[in-house]
Design an enzyme around this catalytic site. Structure first.
Site, mmCIF file in Angstrom:
data_model
loop_
_atom_site.group_PDB
_atom_site.id
_atom_site.type_symbol
_atom_site.label_atom_id
_atom_site.label_comp_id
_atom_site.label_asym_id
_atom_site.label_seq_id
_atom_site.Cartn_x
_atom_site.Cartn_y
_atom_site.Cartn_z
ATOM 1 C CD1 TRP A 75 -1.985 -2.029 1.841
ATOM 2 C CD2 TRP A 75 -3.166 -1.226 0.146
ATOM 3 N NE1 TRP A 75 -3.668 -3.151 0.763
ATOM 4 C CE2 TRP A 75 -3.970 -2.278 0.460
ATOM 5 C CE3 TRP A 75 -3.034 -0.050 -0.944
ATOM 6 C CZ2 TRP A 75 -5.193 -2.580 -0.421
ATOM 7 C CZ3 TRP A 75 -4.119 -0.258 -2.102
ATOM 8 C CH2 TRP A 75 -5.112 -1.553 -1.821
ATOM 9 C CG ASP A 111 -2.782 3.928 4.893
ATOM 10 O OD1 ASP A 111 -3.753 3.376 5.690
ATOM 11 O OD2 ASP A 111 -2.797 2.735 3.890
ATOM 12 C CE LYS A 162 -8.499 -2.268 5.078
ATOM 13 N NZ LYS A 162 -8.683 -3.682 3.878
#
Length: 411
Positions: free
Chosen positions: A117, A206, A231
């Site tokens: 990511w 993040d 999540k």
């Protein structure tokens, strides 16, 4: 009284498990939200009832994470991928306002690349242009094979720019199972002490797959923290932002100085000025995430979840270690860099991984297959996955090890 509704145990990486009590409560809200006679998916986002819910949701996040008054909490769409672009555009606008004479070559963006990511985020920054994108450190260099993301690099290898427009890192890499250590003294913790000093550091994090699983270390030292909700706290469609006030800038004024124009929907100032209601927000996702965060507060908040998540991860990694000793499992991440939220390992032997996954599914445990780009097994241990459910997986892993030993002995 809750029933099981025929549900399985969801170890998927996202969209992920949600607490059954919240799903049941949401059923009522889908039909009649806050006594309005309308369901939450039908009600106006401008209504006083929804505004009151949104305000409470923000307070619950602020209180539990101890977000200081220097930072705004904003809600938007687009997920983490949308923020790959938004953070670049907003922080470049900020930098242009602070240093109007700086050229694109002088404007540096620092990226810490520890997994799939953060790698994608850096690629998006390069695609957008208008700056020099610099890799502070690439974890693949320090991996066992020189190719995989399996570690947090040593602090001595981090070299931040003196005056970057932003410094970017991903706290937990969902695909690769790599996370910055929770202990500030660990060599795998984020090296806050190496950041530029005597300035408001434009530090971006993040937190998509670890948001609200524990307190955020040195939250106040961050410029922007963002997290896709799907999540730990809600369904897909919502992104939570924690933005320091100095990063909420007039992007149009910056554009007049030569910064790239920022679409209004990506502008932090637009979001802040409108109270996250510039356009129709993800009403249903906000509602469900708000219920989750409220439930977290009632259960004892982040200290409770941190302790439970620590126990879940420790138990699971102990089971993986036992399998390693028996030559059946192999961990994919170097010790000390393992994620609490996404534990990854391999099952060794011809057809063994499929057998493991098929057997788990027969016992009502789903979502264990690793990301398509890396394979293996991935166990996601988000807040809604209970300790009892983890214990069931560990018991299955023990049986799998015993059966593997029996087969080997027979051979």
């Amino acid at each position: 009284m809750s029933t099981d509704h025929g549900r399985v145990i969801n170890f998927g990486a996202g969209p992920s498990a949600l607490p059954l009590s919240v799903l049941e409560e949401a059923q009522t809200g889908l039909v009649n939200f806050a006594g309005t006679g309308m369901g939450i998916a039908e009600i106006s986002h401008r209504s006083k009832e929804f505004q009151a819910f949104l305000d409470g949701f923000e307070r619950d996040i602020r209180t539990q994470l101890d977000v200081p008054p220097t930072h705004r909490i904003l809600f938007t769409q687009g997920g983490g991928t949308g923020q790959f672009s938004a953070v670049v555009l907003n922080l470049l606008a900020r930098y242009k306002l602070l240093r109007p004479q700086a050229s694109a070559e002088d404007t540096v963006l620092d990226y810490v690349v520890t997994g799939s990511w953060s790698k994608k985020a850096a690629e998006e920054a390069r695609r957008l242009g208008g700056s020099t994108v610099r890799t502070v450190v690439d974890a693949r260099v320090y991996s066992k094979d020189g190719k995989a993301f399996d570690n947090i690099p040593p602090h001595a290898e981090f070299a931040f720019s003196a005056d970057p427009a932003l410094i970017y890192y991903c706290e937990n890499e969902t695909v690769d199972g790599v996370e910055f250590a929770h202990d500030a003294q660990s060599p795998a913790a984020f090296p806050f002490h190496l950041l530029p000093q005597n300035t408001l550091v434009p530090l971006i994090a993040d937190y998509s797959s670890s948001f609200m699983c524990r307190p955020i270390p040195r939250l106040a030292d961050h410029a922007v923290i963002y997290a896709g909700a799907q999540k730990n706290i809600g369904p897909a469609g919502l992104t939570v932002l924690i933005v320091r006030e100095d990063c909420i800038v007039d992007v149009d004024a910056a554009a007049k100085l030569g910064a790239a124009p920022v679409p209004l929907i990506l502008s932090y100032k637009t979001l802040a000025d409108s109270g996250s209601l510039y356009n129709t927000p993800s009403v249903l996702a906000i509602y469900m995430a708000g219920l989750v965060v409220k439930r977290m507060k009632e259960n004892g908040g982040l200290p409770y979840y941190e302790e439970v998540n620590r126990r879940k991860a420790n138990k699971l990694y102990a089971a993986v270690h036992e399998g390693e000793q028996k030559g059946v499992f192999r961990r994919k991440v170097q010790q000390g860099s393992e994620s609490w939220m996404n534990a990854v390992f391999e099952v060794l032997g011809e057809g063994a991984e499929k057998k493991f996954l098929d057997g788990a599914e027969k016992e009502g445990m789903k979502g264990l297959k690793g990301h398509r780009s890396v394979g293996g097994v991935r166990v996601s241990l988000y807040n809604a996955v209970t300790e009892q459910e983890v214990d069931k997986l560990i018991a299955y892993m023990a049986r799998f090890l015993a059966e593997s030993a029996s087969v080997e002995a027979a051979a």
